[in-house]
Design a protein around this motif. Sequence first.
Motif, PDB file in Angstrom:
ATOM      1  N   ASN A 291      -6.669  -9.343  -5.196  1.00  9.37           N
ATOM      2  CA  ASN A 291      -5.786  -9.625  -6.312  1.00  9.37           C
ATOM      3  C   ASN A 291      -4.518  -9.247  -6.030  1.00  9.37           C
ATOM      4  O   ASN A 291      -3.497  -9.517  -6.840  1.00  9.37           O
ATOM      5  CB  ASN A 291      -6.453  -8.650  -7.558  1.00  9.37           C
ATOM      6  N   LYS A 292      -4.091  -8.633  -4.837  1.00  5.62           N
ATOM      7  CA  LYS A 292      -3.007  -8.345  -4.277  1.00  5.62           C
ATOM      8  C   LYS A 292      -2.587  -7.070  -5.445  1.00  5.62           C
ATOM      9  O   LYS A 292      -1.096  -6.817  -5.616  1.00  5.62           O
ATOM     10  CB  LYS A 292      -1.890  -9.115  -4.387  1.00  5.62           C
ATOM     11  N   GLN A 363      -3.222  -7.574   7.180  1.00  7.77           N
ATOM     12  CA  GLN A 363      -2.443  -8.507   6.565  1.00  7.77           C
ATOM     13  C   GLN A 363      -3.189  -9.536   5.918  1.00  7.77           C
ATOM     14  O   GLN A 363      -4.321 -10.068   6.450  1.00  7.77           O
ATOM     15  CB  GLN A 363      -1.354  -9.341   7.550  1.00  7.77           C
ATOM     16  N   LEU A 364      -2.942  -9.858   4.554  1.00  5.60           N
ATOM     17  CA  LEU A 364      -3.705 -10.872   3.600  1.00  5.60           C
ATOM     18  C   LEU A 364      -2.921 -12.251   3.805  1.00  5.60           C
ATOM     19  O   LEU A 364      -1.794 -11.956   3.378  1.00  5.60           O
ATOM     20  CB  LEU A 364      -3.913 -10.110   2.247  1.00  5.60           C
ATOM     21  N   ASP A 369      -0.186 -15.579  -4.062  1.00  2.54           N
ATOM     22  CA  ASP A 369      -0.695 -14.705  -5.589  1.00  2.54           C
ATOM     23  C   ASP A 369      -1.864 -14.000  -5.466  1.00  2.54           C
ATOM     24  O   ASP A 369      -2.452 -13.324  -6.415  1.00  2.54           O
ATOM     25  CB  ASP A 369      -0.418 -15.611  -6.492  1.00  2.54           C
ATOM     26  N   GLY A 370      -2.497 -14.004  -4.510  1.00  6.28           N
ATOM     27  CA  GLY A 370      -3.988 -13.355  -4.267  1.00  6.28           C
ATOM     28  C   GLY A 370      -5.269 -14.378  -4.957  1.00  6.28           C
ATOM     29  O   GLY A 370      -4.696 -15.512  -5.603  1.00  6.28           O
ATOM     30  N   VAL A 371      -6.434 -13.867  -4.986  1.00  6.12           N
ATOM     31  CA  VAL A 371      -7.311 -14.537  -5.525  1.00  6.12           C
ATOM     32  C   VAL A 371      -8.326 -13.557  -5.988  1.00  6.12           C
ATOM     33  O   VAL A 371      -8.536 -12.307  -5.807  1.00  6.12           O
ATOM     34  CB  VAL A 371      -7.996 -15.309  -4.645  1.00  6.12           C
ATOM     35  N   VAL A 387      -8.267 -17.343   1.742  1.00  7.60           N
ATOM     36  CA  VAL A 387      -7.742 -15.975   1.830  1.00  7.60           C
ATOM     37  C   VAL A 387      -8.451 -15.240   2.900  1.00  7.60           C
ATOM     38  O   VAL A 387      -9.661 -14.927   3.212  1.00  7.60           O
ATOM     39  CB  VAL A 387      -7.766 -15.181   0.252  1.00  7.60           C
ATOM     40  N   LEU A 388      -7.860 -14.926   4.007  1.00 11.64           N
ATOM     41  CA  LEU A 388      -8.283 -14.005   5.216  1.00 11.64           C
ATOM     42  C   LEU A 388      -7.636 -12.712   5.332  1.00 11.64           C
ATOM     43  O   LEU A 388      -6.486 -12.567   4.971  1.00 11.64           O
ATOM     44  CB  LEU A 388      -7.974 -14.961   6.427  1.00 11.64           C
ATOM     45  N   LEU A 389      -8.502 -11.686   5.769  1.00 15.60           N
ATOM     46  CA  LEU A 389      -7.534 -10.346   6.178  1.00 15.60           C
ATOM     47  C   LEU A 389      -7.370 -10.590   7.803  1.00 15.60           C
ATOM     48  O   LEU A 389      -8.535 -10.665   8.473  1.00 15.60           O
ATOM     49  CB  LEU A 389      -8.735  -9.458   5.758  1.00 15.60           C
ATOM     50  N   LYS A 390      -6.413 -10.220   8.115  1.00 17.38           N
ATOM     51  CA  LYS A 390      -5.788 -10.426   9.524  1.00 17.38           C
ATOM     52  C   LYS A 390      -5.776  -9.034  10.058  1.00 17.38           C
ATOM     53  O   LYS A 390      -5.008  -8.268   9.749  1.00 17.38           O
ATOM     54  CB  LYS A 390      -4.405 -11.028   9.786  1.00 17.38           C
ATOM     55  N   ILE A 391      -6.740  -8.734  10.948  1.00 17.36           N
ATOM     56  CA  ILE A 391      -7.003  -7.400  11.561  1.00 17.36           C
ATOM     57  C   ILE A 391      -6.620  -7.352  12.996  1.00 17.36           C
ATOM     58  O   ILE A 391      -6.923  -8.416  13.478  1.00 17.36           O
ATOM     59  CB  ILE A 391      -8.271  -6.620  11.342  1.00 17.36           C
TER      60      ILE A 391
END
Length: 826
Positions: A291-292, A363-364, A369-371, A387-391
């Motif tokens: 949701n950011k 990093q999202l 605006d998020g989801v 939406v992906l999470l970059k690690i």
Amino acid sequence: NPTSVALSSSSFIHYLKSFSSGKSTEVTKQSSRVQDEFRDGAFVTPDVRRVNNDFGNRVTTLTAGLSTEASCAQRSNIVTAKKVLQNISSKSRWSGISTSESIVPVTSPTCASSRRTPIHITIDIHPENAESSLKSKRLFESSLDRLDKKITLRELATIEGEPLSVSNRVLSVTCSINSTNATKLRFNRNDGLPLFIIGQNAAPKGEFVGSVGEIKNWLISQDFDSSLFCTKWISNHYRWIVWKLAAMERRFPQCLGRKYLTYQHVLAQLCTRYEKELKGARLPAVRKILNKDISATRMTILCVSQVLRFRSKQKDGKTHTEVRLELTDGWYSLQAVVDGFLLGLIEQRQIKVGSKLMVCNAQLVGSDDGVDPLDDCYDSSKRNCQVLLKINSNNTRPARWDAKLGFVSPKYNHHLGGTFLVKSLRDVIPDGGAIPAIDLVVCRKYPKLYLEHISDSNHNIVETLHLTEAEEAERLSEHEARHQLTSEKYAEEARTYCAKELDEDAPEEWKKMVASGSPEDFYQQLGENEKINVDNWEKKRTTLLHGMVLKSIQDSLKDDSPNQRSSVPYIRLLVRSFSHLEDLSLNEAHNLNTDEIPSVELLFWRVSEQVESLLKEGSVLRMKKLAAKRGRFDEITLTAGPETHVEPLHHAPTYQHILMSGYKKRVPTSLVSINIESKRICASRETRDFDVAACIVKVLRVSRNKSLAYLTDESGLVLKLFRDHKDHAVDPFSLGAAQTGPVVTAFLDVQISSFDTSEQCAVGDWTLLTCKTNRMMQIRCEELQTWCKSPQGIKFCCDVVNRIDSMIPLCIEPFIEKKVCVGYFL
């Protein structure tokens, strides 16, 4: 019904409050009423278990403040009342609840066999201790702690003992549950145990429960607000609850086998999540990140629920496989992309399903605006997940198997700014992202340099130079002078052209005034409105003319000199990781070899004056957000910039502690060692940097832009030092006015190269990192100064100069009576 249970809870709490306030008469009445209400049995509903859990928390809070004057009997009654609640909770069971069935009370076996209620059971306290109120209170509190203590996973593992065979204690259907098929699990309606997985086994003839529709109808029948949850919310949490309970049974088969994964337990945990997330508005970590509401950079512990492999065909016909991870906090999940190093760990199965990862500075990507994870378009297991999470590897570490999922509490890492500390440079992965935090010892600090870029009109860099501070000041002065001359050259021409173009739009009154022989007299003859027009135009004309002239000059400068100049300051450091001795055993600390601690080059770009004041040799600094890259020879190179946070440690380490981290204070190297090293370099074709303090006896101009200095000391050995410089350089070695006789000086970071066999002396080069200093080697310089002024020193320096002029070998006999040969015959 649940209403009577709620009344019982309020009666019980009122009973405790009355007890603590000393109302003994009311205590007796409330005690009797509590006994009567709980004597007949317990109602089979999750509200019972939830209310009883609430009882336990409130009992602990209320009884913690009992005065020492309270008698043992009163405190025992409190504890036994709490045991009543635990007895009810333990004896309440599910009876094949479905959406169409009503809630049926189950009579307690204890109450059925005897009219004596559990309220009469007391904690066993020895009679001779009853007279001591203080001791009784301690016994009461210890007994209460034993009853109310929540067991941890690590303690449960101790109770479980050695891992035993799972198949004998866990149902076969439980062993086949994973995060993908958990939503398809169905339970036996009669005993609530797992029955089968849809799609894997044929449906049995008996009745079963566990569909989303049944659970939704059951929640509504329990007076849960249906407007707060949807079908996807039930399906999502059913998935993660079932997977968690099945994993717990498989991990602890002896203690939890066929007891933990039950339909009753699933519904109870689903009710708990409803209370926390929907009713209490306490969102879990992954949902806040998606949701950011909270930045993805915050330190979070997540569990790998799936290793996703997506295959696609490339243009050349080959099949490419992209590997991603599905990570969960036990409530929701998201899809993560990994770097090359983490991909290697996945292929080696060091990261697999069930692994817990501690992640920070993630990093999202994919949505500004998020989801929300409950949106119909969101699916963390699909390739088209938006939406992906970059690690990356430097910000990811394996977490303990019993670590709690979700955000890491700030109390554990508030001093690190919400990140974890990398203990050693050996743990840094090149090209693995920014380093969250690391403690470094500054071993060497080199002079500030400037990287100059010359770019063309298309902003393409055509030339790159590294300049010293003096060279940067000189180039900047030349550039400004050239710019000033060119500006003056085009200024008059631009002013004439712009004025002519601008005056075409001037009002007629102003044109007539300028064309008249006497503008002042003409202005006096104008009317009021005409004067206002002329005055306004004069102001407007001045502003417009100034802007047009500047623009015209800039355009002319671009055409005259299309190349643009820019420079960026930077400082080069040599650092080592600070060894935290508290993390080492006594044996490791004793056997620590400082020579084995790697040293790494650190480039600090655009360093501010405040940060530069902290960058001192021998200082221990905590740096955050350092970039790690792979150098030319596979070594690590660190890069820092304005975004890098630098601060000293809160507790300053001792000097001995810093030495154990590999720091060595600068000391001048004797010319004996330099000559030996120069001969070794001659064979290995390497170069090394040394600090040297010596006496300069002669300076020669080799060419227009290169000079040579001869250095010697009491040893009788000589070092030739070369330096490149500008054509007009008068004093290349910064010796000052005293160039007629021997000059004592010290140089830092002189690069030693191959030995000169013709002149029999060592050879060194002045590089960008070399600088002149006497402050750091003051004692040695004072010794040399005394020797140079002595008769022996004067004669010795004259002999060296005569040999240079005569072009004969410079290795002469040391001017001392006693001779010692160490290592080499020179």
